[in-house]
Design a protein around this motif. Structure first.
Motif, PDB file in Angstrom:
ATOM      1  N   LYS A 129       0.806  -1.211   0.000  1.00 51.94           N
ATOM      2  CA  LYS A 129       0.000   0.000   0.000  1.00 51.94           C
ATOM      3  C   LYS A 129       0.841   1.265   0.000  1.00 51.94           C
ATOM      4  CE  LYS A 129      -3.606   0.076   2.659  1.00 51.94           C
ATOM      5  NZ  LYS A 129      -4.477  -0.028   3.854  1.00 51.94           N
ATOM      6  N   GLN A 130       2.178   1.127   0.056  1.00 49.86           N
ATOM      7  CA  GLN A 130       3.054   2.284   0.083  1.00 49.86           C
ATOM      8  C   GLN A 130       3.405   2.716  -1.338  1.00 49.86           C
ATOM      9  OE1 GLN A 130       4.028   4.022   2.646  1.00 49.86           O
ATOM     10  NE2 GLN A 130       3.281   2.746   4.322  1.00 49.86           N
ATOM     11  N   LEU A 131       3.519   3.995  -1.510  1.00 49.70           N
ATOM     12  CA  LEU A 131       3.976   4.548  -2.781  1.00 49.70           C
ATOM     13  C   LEU A 131       5.467   4.816  -2.715  1.00 49.70           C
ATOM     14  CD1 LEU A 131       1.182   7.126  -3.727  1.00 49.70           C
ATOM     15  CD2 LEU A 131       1.743   5.021  -4.928  1.00 49.70           C
ATOM     16  N   GLN A 132       6.176   4.466  -3.774  1.00 48.90           N
ATOM     17  CA  GLN A 132       7.602   4.724  -3.819  1.00 48.90           C
ATOM     18  C   GLN A 132       7.867   6.229  -3.924  1.00 48.90           C
ATOM     19  OE1 GLN A 132       9.282   2.476  -7.012  1.00 48.90           O
ATOM     20  NE2 GLN A 132       8.627   0.498  -6.196  1.00 48.90           N
ATOM     21  N   ALA A 426      -8.368  -3.681  -3.193  1.00 43.27           N
ATOM     22  CA  ALA A 426      -8.575  -2.753  -4.314  1.00 43.27           C
ATOM     23  C   ALA A 426      -7.503  -1.666  -4.322  1.00 43.27           C
ATOM     24  CB  ALA A 426      -9.969  -2.131  -4.208  1.00 43.27           C
ATOM     25  N   ILE A 427      -7.129  -1.179  -3.143  1.00 36.76           N
ATOM     26  CA  ILE A 427      -6.070  -0.163  -3.056  1.00 36.76           C
ATOM     27  C   ILE A 427      -4.750  -0.736  -3.528  1.00 36.76           C
ATOM     28  CG2 ILE A 427      -4.737   1.248  -1.458  1.00 36.76           C
ATOM     29  CD1 ILE A 427      -7.285   1.602   0.191  1.00 36.76           C
ATOM     30  N   CYS A 428      -4.429  -1.956  -3.090  1.00 38.76           N
ATOM     31  CA  CYS A 428      -3.166  -2.581  -3.496  1.00 38.76           C
ATOM     32  C   CYS A 428      -3.131  -2.800  -5.008  1.00 38.76           C
ATOM     33  CB  CYS A 428      -2.979  -3.907  -2.757  1.00 38.76           C
ATOM     34  SG  CYS A 428      -2.702  -3.735  -0.987  1.00 38.76           S
ATOM     35  N   ALA A 429      -4.249  -3.195  -5.585  1.00 40.23           N
ATOM     36  CA  ALA A 429      -4.281  -3.377  -7.039  1.00 40.23           C
ATOM     37  C   ALA A 429      -4.039  -2.054  -7.761  1.00 40.23           C
ATOM     38  CB  ALA A 429      -5.631  -3.971  -7.456  1.00 40.23           C
ATOM     39  N   ALA A 430      -4.626  -0.969  -7.253  1.00 38.18           N
ATOM     40  CA  ALA A 430      -4.395   0.343  -7.863  1.00 38.18           C
ATOM     41  C   ALA A 430      -2.939   0.772  -7.717  1.00 38.18           C
ATOM     42  CB  ALA A 430      -5.319   1.381  -7.223  1.00 38.18           C
ATOM     43  N   HIS A 435       2.593   1.651 -10.039  1.00 40.77           N
ATOM     44  CA  HIS A 435       4.015   1.303 -10.140  1.00 40.77           C
ATOM     45  C   HIS A 435       4.361   0.778 -11.534  1.00 40.77           C
ATOM     46  CE1 HIS A 435       4.341   0.757  -5.485  1.00 40.77           C
ATOM     47  NE2 HIS A 435       4.308   2.017  -5.863  1.00 40.77           N
ATOM     48  N   GLU A 436       3.449  -0.035 -12.086  1.00 36.46           N
ATOM     49  CA  GLU A 436       3.702  -0.566 -13.426  1.00 36.46           C
ATOM     50  C   GLU A 436       3.742   0.570 -14.458  1.00 36.46           C
ATOM     51  OE1 GLU A 436       4.403  -3.105 -16.556  1.00 36.46           O
ATOM     52  OE2 GLU A 436       4.548  -3.441 -14.377  1.00 36.46           O
ATOM     53  N   HIS A 437       2.820   1.507 -14.367  1.00 39.26           N
ATOM     54  CA  HIS A 437       2.812   2.631 -15.299  1.00 39.26           C
ATOM     55  C   HIS A 437       4.035   3.532 -15.086  1.00 39.26           C
ATOM     56  CE1 HIS A 437      -0.976   1.872 -17.263  1.00 39.26           C
ATOM     57  NE2 HIS A 437      -1.605   1.740 -16.100  1.00 39.26           N
ATOM     58  N   ARG A 438       4.499   3.657 -13.849  1.00 37.21           N
ATOM     59  CA  ARG A 438       5.704   4.461 -13.622  1.00 37.21           C
ATOM     60  C   ARG A 438       6.912   3.820 -14.288  1.00 37.21           C
ATOM     61  NH1 ARG A 438      10.179   4.194 -11.603  1.00 37.21           N
ATOM     62  NH2 ARG A 438       9.732   2.124 -10.792  1.00 37.21           N
ATOM     63  N   ARG A 439       7.012   2.471 -14.167  1.00 34.57           N
ATOM     64  CA  ARG A 439       8.145   1.794 -14.805  1.00 34.57           C
ATOM     65  C   ARG A 439       8.079   1.939 -16.326  1.00 34.57           C
ATOM     66  NH1 ARG A 439       7.341  -1.839 -10.376  1.00 34.57           N
ATOM     67  NH2 ARG A 439       5.735  -2.967 -11.541  1.00 34.57           N
TER      68      ARG A 439
END
Length: 513
Positions: A129-132, A426-430, A435-439
């Protein structure tokens, strides 16, 4: 070109590429692209000769320890668990290697050309649930989300503490005294005598009923809705009794004149009791009720009752009352605080001039006895109004605090927990999508700034990984272009092992039929 991008010194991400099926794009993506792609990527992809030799030595030591050399397996930078798993894979009937030959590899160098994604090295993953920080730099609005996570953690900690407090309170639930009103009456049927008797007439019967309910504020509610609400708050009638004995007239019912109900044998709580018999003669029924106190209560002897002014109570409360009596009259021995002096009233109880505090519990046992049972009588009436009997009896009982049932239901309720878990998922999936879009963004951004240098650096890194896995980190491309390189002693054995190995892919895999 290999897709096994496991160079220890590179730092361009660690997730699957959007072009995973092309066999061109690395599994790692650049995260912080610099304007000067040439200088930046050259420093990130370089693997020193000393590091390559050290990794190669560790890799060979692991393979020699297991007795198998794996040319096409994962790189030495992969975790030990993955390396051990690869080493334990036994090929199918490999040819016997001549004595004196050097260790050989179990798979062909062509294994590196498979378009399967490379095994990723273990990393210390952040909570899902953490954002990098790299995402936070791109999305300034993520600060609010981070604040909400911190607030959620504080709420979770507070809820956990409260649940522990509730669980501790439920172990020793507080009890309050309420009045239990007991009703004893009987009904009858078919008591009309006719002369002559009807041939198919039902025999005369009577039914004795014992029921009770808790009074709210000492008032007996008459409305059915109120009775139902109160009965839901408090335990059922049978839970207040340990044993109930009903004695009938032995002359009328010689075979079943004694009816005994025990709580230990009937754990299911009951709202009341009924005794039904055939008969047309009136008599007196004796009812004996033994109370079920939780915790257990005792009746005090007259001597101890005179000292404490208590008739029935629990053992801990009796001992506490003795301590308060000693302290109030300053009977504690000043020379030895573990003893107290006995005044004339206490001497009647203990029979000694002084007593040790630790011996009080043992000494008072002879002054404690089970509480007296409740004796009731009821006259079975078989005429007049039915039901017959208008007597009721009140007694004090200890009932759990009404909120205890609600607290137990709160701890047992899992619906809210399931709802929270669904929201967390649902939050973890978002977050995973972010993260995938950032990569992907970092990859395309790096490619857009300097496409040629980016691809060259990527190819160089993949080439170094392939050479490191093959154990030929020091080999140059010039040697690989010559036929003598493929006439070495290990090539034939490696090809046979590669062809005989267990297929890992579909029908196109080597060795499949």
């Amino acid at each position: 070109m290999s897709v096994n991008n496991n160079n220890p010194n590179k730092n361009i991400g660690a997730s699957s590429s959007p072009f995973g099926n092309s066999g061109v794009v690395s599994q790692s993506l650049p995260t912080n692209p610099q304007p000067q792609i040439g200088s930046s990527f050259q420093g990130q992809f370089q693997l020193s000769q000393a590091q390559a030799q050290a990794a190669h030595a560790r890799f060979q030591a692991q393979l020699q320890a297991s007795g198998i050399a794996n040319l096409g397996g994962p790189s030495p930078s992969i975790s030990a668990a993955a390396a051990a798993a690869a080493a334990k894979r036994i090929p199918q009937k490999p040819p016997i290697r001549p004595l004196g030959s050097s260790p050989i590899n179990t798979a062909s160098p062509m294994k590196a050309m498979d378009l399967t994604p490379a095994a990723r090295r273990k990393k210390n993953k952040l909570p899902e649930k953490q954002l990098q920080e790299r995402v936070a730099a791109i999305l300034p609005e993520s600060t609010l989300y981070t604040q909400l996570l911190e607030f959620e953690s504080r709420v979770d900690a507070a809820l956990a503490r409260k649940k522990v407090d509730i669980q501790e309170a439920l172990k020793n639930p507080p009890r309050i005294q309420k009045t239990l009103r007991i009703y004893v009456f009987n009904t009858f049927a078919n008591q009309m005598r006719t002369i002559p008797k009807k041939p198919n007439a039902e025999p005369p019967t009577w039914t004795l009923k014992i029921i009770g309910r808790i009074l709210e504020d000492g008032v007996d509610p008459e409305q059915a809705a109120v009775n139902q609400r109160i009965s839901a708050l408090y335990p059922k009638f049978s839970t207040f009794f340990k044993r109930i004995t009903i004695s009938l007239d032995q002359r009328l019912y010689p075979d079943s004149h004694m009816i005994i109900w025990e709580n230990a044998r009937s754990p299911a709580p009951q709202e009341g009791f009924e005794v039904k018999r055939k008969g047309d003669k009136e008599f007196t029924v004796n009812v004996r009720l033994e109370m079920n106190y939780v915790p257990e209560k005792f009746k005090l002897s007259p001597a101890l009752m005179e000292v404490l002014g208590i008739e029935v109570d629990t053992r801990p409360r009796i001992i506490a009352a003795i301590w308060h009596y000693v302290r109030a009259r300053k009977l504690q021995n000043p020379d030895d605080p573990t003893f107290f002096n006995c005044d004339p009233a206490l001497q009647k109880v203990f029979g000694e001039p002084k007593m040790k505090f630790t011996m009080v519990s043992q000494k008072i046992s002879q002054h404690l006895s089970p509480p007296q049972p409740i004796h009731l009588q009821h006259n079975i009436k078989l005429s007049g109004n039915s039901p017959a009997g208008n007597a009721c009896y009140d007694t004090l009982v200890d009932v759990p605090f009404p909120i205890q049932k609600e607290l137990s239901a709160l701890l047992a309720n899992t619906e809210k927990t399931k709802e929270i878990e669904a929201c967390d998922e649902a939050i973890c999936a978002a977050i995973r999508k972010i993260h995938e879009h950032r990569r992907r963004r970092a990859f395309f951004l790096g490619f857009s700034q300097s496409p040629v240098e980016f691809i060259n650096a990527l190819i160089e890194s993949q080439s170094k990984d392939l050479k490191l896995v093959a154990g030929e980190a020091s080999c140059s491309a010039e040697k690989e272009h010559r036929s003598n390189f493929f006439n070495q002693s290990w090539v034939e054995d490696a090809v046979i092992r590669y062809l005989n190995r267990k297929p890992t892919g579909g029908g196109d895999a080597p060795g499949s039929t």
